[in-house]
Design an enzyme around this catalytic site. Sequence first.
Site, mmCIF file in Angstrom:
data_model
loop_
_atom_site.group_PDB
_atom_site.id
_atom_site.type_symbol
_atom_site.label_atom_id
_atom_site.label_comp_id
_atom_site.label_asym_id
_atom_site.label_seq_id
_atom_site.Cartn_x
_atom_site.Cartn_y
_atom_site.Cartn_z
ATOM 1 N N GLY A 229 0.798 -1.212 0.000
ATOM 2 C CA GLY A 229 0.000 0.000 0.000
ATOM 3 C C GLY A 229 0.833 1.265 0.000
ATOM 4 N N SER B 54 2.416 9.453 -8.739
ATOM 5 C CA SER B 54 3.811 9.681 -9.094
ATOM 6 C C SER B 54 4.579 10.424 -8.010
ATOM 7 C CB SER B 54 3.893 10.478 -10.411
ATOM 8 O OG SER B 54 3.380 9.717 -11.485
ATOM 9 N N GLU C 83 4.057 1.401 -11.526
ATOM 10 C CA GLU C 83 5.463 1.293 -11.111
ATOM 11 C C GLU C 83 6.313 2.401 -11.745
ATOM 12 O OE1 GLU C 83 5.916 -0.760 -8.844
ATOM 13 O OE2 GLU C 83 4.588 -2.463 -9.118
ATOM 14 N N GLY C 84 5.701 3.572 -11.893
ATOM 15 C CA GLY C 84 6.398 4.703 -12.485
ATOM 16 C C GLY C 84 5.987 4.898 -13.935
#
Length: 388
Positions: A134, A142, A367-368
Amino acid sequence: MTTRPLDLLDVDALHSEEELAIRAVVRRIVDDHVRPNVAQWYERGQVPVRDLAKEFASVGLLGMHLPGHGCAGASAVAYGLACLELEAGDSGVRSLVSVQGSLAMFAIWKYGSDEHKDRWLPGMAAGDLIGCFGLTEPDHGSDPGSMTTRARRDGDDWILDGTKMWITNAPVADVAVVWARTEAGVNGFVVPMDTPGVTAREVKHKLSLRASCTGEIVLDGVRLPADALLPAARGLKAPLSCLTEARYGIVWGALGAARDSLHTALDYAGAREQFGRPIAGFQLTQAKFADAAVELQKGYLLAVHLGRRADAGVLRPEQVSVGKLNNVREALAIARQCRTILGANGISAEYPVMRHAANLETVLTYEGTSEIHQLVIGQKLTGLAAFG
């Protein structure tokens, strides 16, 4: 005589017999347990997470790159090959394994106490316990440093309040690693999901990554004992290191979706006839195949290089950003191109290509995002931070 795309450069020669054996095991389990069912899971928006976790655990896939506590302790390259084969089945299936092993288990393994590790890791490696991670919030993706989830002391206990969003495995998880802001900065907590005040709600109506269980975690006055704190996790660098671990798996995984799309399109084009011959025999189609195969192999060589650096203990976060940015971007372009080769059939669930393309739209941003990885690389090149 035809040649499969990754055979053009004989990339198997880059691997040990052990790595190739692990790949074969994962490919078989995907063929047996994922491919026959995944189109139905995707259409229904439901996936049997616990059943799959047990199947994957039976061959040591959960936390496979971690040593001890029931984990296999495989190499980074072997783990990457496993991610590739899993995502050739479906990105959501690879996400299940990535979140379990590279986020939840890795966070406990790297930052947890011995008690945390003994309590949670063996059951997670065995697929008996499902974990989630979490970090992301509804208004803070971001920019995790702006998180609003708070943890405050109340005597010896901690009280957590906040909301986490887009959390893979959350609706079925037994334990969450939750990141919250404290007086000392950002800290991690091990949160059993049956703790009073914890609510997990499944995210419905997704148009991508539908064979994945995604949820929202609401923390309302959640009381945890003092030892719920991850003792070695101090500051935002801790959760970001977990993300680097997971992003490395994506570098490989995206190639699996691309490879499966390309193999499907090649098989289809060899059998589909128009104007009196297979469409694979037309120059424009072959140009598409050639470009896709070249990008797939370039991405593979990059993944192997990063994997060898990881196994040598010298892989840096910005290098993972190079891999994630390139391989996901190119995999998505390959899947889209392959969809055009299948024509109208490309949108049918009878073929996996449109599903891969839709999934990769999510992989591109989780994940970006691509933009975040561009800024990570840009900062390394210029020495100037351009975030914000």
